[in-house]
Scaffold this active site. Structure first.
Site, PDB file in Angstrom:
ATOM      1  N   PRO A 106      22.393  50.131  34.725  1.00 56.52           N
ATOM      2  CA  PRO A 106      22.268  51.048  35.863  1.00 56.52           C
ATOM      3  C   PRO A 106      23.557  51.704  36.349  1.00 56.52           C
ATOM      4  O   PRO A 106      23.582  52.910  36.595  1.00 56.52           O
ATOM      5  CB  PRO A 106      21.671  50.161  36.971  1.00 56.52           C
ATOM      6  CG  PRO A 106      21.186  48.925  36.307  1.00 56.52           C
ATOM      7  CD  PRO A 106      22.034  48.757  35.088  1.00 56.52           C
ATOM      8  N   THR A 141      24.346  55.967  31.885  1.00 59.36           N
ATOM      9  CA  THR A 141      25.001  57.135  32.464  1.00 59.36           C
ATOM     10  C   THR A 141      25.980  56.642  33.518  1.00 59.36           C
ATOM     11  O   THR A 141      25.585  56.196  34.597  1.00 59.36           O
ATOM     12  CB  THR A 141      23.976  58.094  33.098  1.00 59.36           C
ATOM     13  OG1 THR A 141      23.101  58.583  32.076  1.00 59.36           O
ATOM     14  CG2 THR A 141      24.681  59.281  33.740  1.00 59.36           C
ATOM     15  N   LYS A 217      26.665  65.047  29.437  1.00 60.80           N
ATOM     16  CA  LYS A 217      25.487  64.658  30.237  1.00 60.80           C
ATOM     17  C   LYS A 217      25.695  65.002  31.709  1.00 60.80           C
ATOM     18  O   LYS A 217      24.797  65.544  32.372  1.00 60.80           O
ATOM     19  CB  LYS A 217      25.250  63.152  30.075  1.00 60.80           C
ATOM     20  CG  LYS A 217      24.219  62.523  31.039  1.00 60.80           C
ATOM     21  CD  LYS A 217      22.811  62.944  30.716  1.00 60.80           C
ATOM     22  CE  LYS A 217      21.790  62.367  31.705  1.00 60.80           C
ATOM     23  NZ  LYS A 217      21.578  60.932  31.564  1.00 60.80           N
TER      24      LYS A 217
END
Length: 343
Positions: A106, A141, A217
Site C-alpha cells: 500500500p 505505487t 505512473k
C-alpha cells in the site's frame, strides 16, 4: 533535492553493469531456473487476484510462496488454488525460497519495511535454501525516492536485481490479467521482467532506468486526477444549462475536450452504461487512492524542484470528497456528486 542526482544515477548504472556479467546474463536467460520458485508478498485488492493468476499460469511443478499480514487472505488463496500455494511465515522466508519475487504493497513505508526484512541479513546468496540470483519486482505505487533507496538496498545486498513496475487497470485488470505495467529497470533486465509481468497483464512498457516506471505512473495519474475534476465540472456546467448529458458527452468525446474520464468513465449517471456512476459510484478507482497518488506526485515534484500549478488544489478536492459521507470510498468520478451534479 532532486529525486535522483547524476552521481546516484551513474552509481546505479555502474552497479547494475557490474552485476550483469556473463554469469548474471546466463542466470536471467535460463528460464527454467527462474520458473521454479515464485514469491508474492501483499495480497490486497490488487495483489490477491494477481497472485491467483500467477499460480494459474506458471507450471504445475513450479512453486508459489506467498505472504500477507492477513492470514485469511492467504488461506483464501490456498483454497482457491486447491492447495497449490505455499504459505510463508515471514517475508524473509519468501526471499529465502523464491527466485522471482513480486510485491504489491500500500504505502512507501510498507515497501521499505518488507525489503529490509527480506534482504537483512545479506546472506541470501550464501546461506538461504535457494542461492540463485533473485529478480525482485515491486508493483506498488510509491514515490521515486523511496524506490531508489530500495534499488540501492537490493544491489548492495548482492541478492539480485530490482525493478519498479507500478500498474494500471484496477481490480478488474488484476482479476482478468489485463493490467498495464510501467517498468523502470536497466535494458538487460527488460526481457525477463516482461516475461514475468506478461503473465499478469496485457502491456509491459519499459519507461527507462530504475524509478522511471513510477515517474511515468505518477505523471499519468496526476493528469488523470486533473482531467477528472475538469470533466465533472464541465458535465455539471452543461447539464445545469439544460443540455442533455449524453449529447454533451458525445460532443466532448468527438471534440478537443476528449479524455478518458469523459469517454470511458463518464461521471454522470445514465450517460455511460459501464461507468461506476451507474452503480452509485461503486467500484472503480477510489477517491482515497487518487488522493494518495496525487500526494506522491506532489512529493516527487517537490524533490525535483518543480512547482505544481493545479495539483495541490486537486488534492484538496479529493480529500474533501473523501470526507463527504455520500461520496467517500467511491470511484473518483463521484466528484460530480460532490459538486452538486444532477443525478
Amino acid at each position: 533535492m532532486r529525486v535522483a542526482s547524476a552521481a546516484t544515477s551513474t552509481s546505479l548504472r555502474l552497479a547494475y553493469g557490474a552485476m550483469a556479467g556473463p554469469s548474471a546474463r546466463r542466470s536471467f536467460a535460463t528460464t527454467s531456473r527462474f520458473m521454479k520458485a515464485y514469491g508474492f508478498i501483499g495480497l490486497g485488492r490488487m495483489g490477491w487476484p494477481m497472485a491467483k493468476n500467477l499460480r494459474a499460469k506458471i507450471g504445475k511443478s513450479d512453486t508459489l510462496i506467498v505472504y500477507d499480514v492477513s492470514s485469511d487472505a492467504v488461506q483464501k488463496l490456498q483454497k482457491e488454488a486447491d492447495g497449490e500455494v505455499e504459505a510463508a511465515k515471514s517475508v524473509r522466508e519468501v526471499a529465502e525460497k523464491a527466485e522471482t519475487i513480486l510485491t504489491a504493497l500500500p504505502e512507501p513505508h510498507h515497501v521499505q519495511k518488507v525489503y529490509s526484512e527480506m534482504l537483512e541479513p545479506a546472506t541470501l546468496r550464501t546461506e538461504a535454501p535457494n542461492k540463485n540470483e533473485r529478480l525482485l519486482i515491486d508493483c506498488s505505487t510509491i514515490d521515486p525516492k523511496t524506490s531508489e533507496e530500495v534499488t540501492e538496498k537490493v544491489l548492495s545486498s548482492g541478492a539480485g536485481k530490482f525493478c519498479d513496475a507500478p500498474m494500471s487497470g484496477g481490480v478488474v485488470g488484476a482479476t482478468n490479467a489485463t493490467l498495464a505495467f510501467m517498468v523502470g529497470c536497466p535494458d538487460e533486465m527488460v526481457d525477463r521482467v516482461k516475461e514475468v509481468l506478461g503473465l499478469l497483464g496485457r502491456r509491459v512498457i519499459h519507461m527507462g532506468p530504475p524509478t522511471s516506471g513510477l515517474k511515468g505512473k505518477l505523471a499519468n495519474n496526476y493528469l488523470l486526477a486533473l482531467n477528472n475534476i475538469a470533466t465533472c465540472e464541465a458535465m455539471n456546467m452543461g447539464i445545469k444549462w439544460g443540455l442533455d448529458g449524453k449529447v454533451l458527452a458525445e460532443l466532448i468525446n468527438n471534440a478537443t475536450g476528449k479524455c478518458w474520464p469523459s469517454e470511458s468513465n463518464n461521471p454522470v449517471p445514465g450517460v455511460l452504461e459501464v461507468a461506476p456512476a451507474n452503480r452509485d459510484y461503486e467500484g472503480g478507482f477510489g477517491t482515497a487512492l487518487m488522493a494518495k497518488d496525487l500526494g506522491l506526485a506532489l512529493t516527487a515534484l517537490e524533490q525535483a524542484d518543480l512547482k505544481p500549478v493545479l495539483g495541490q488544489h486537486a488534492q484538496e478536492v479529493y480529500k474533501a470528497v473523501q470526507q463527504d459521507d455520500k461520496c467517500k470510498n467511491r470511484d473518483f468520478s463521484v466528484v460530480y456528486r460532490w459538486l452538486g451534479g444532477k443525478e
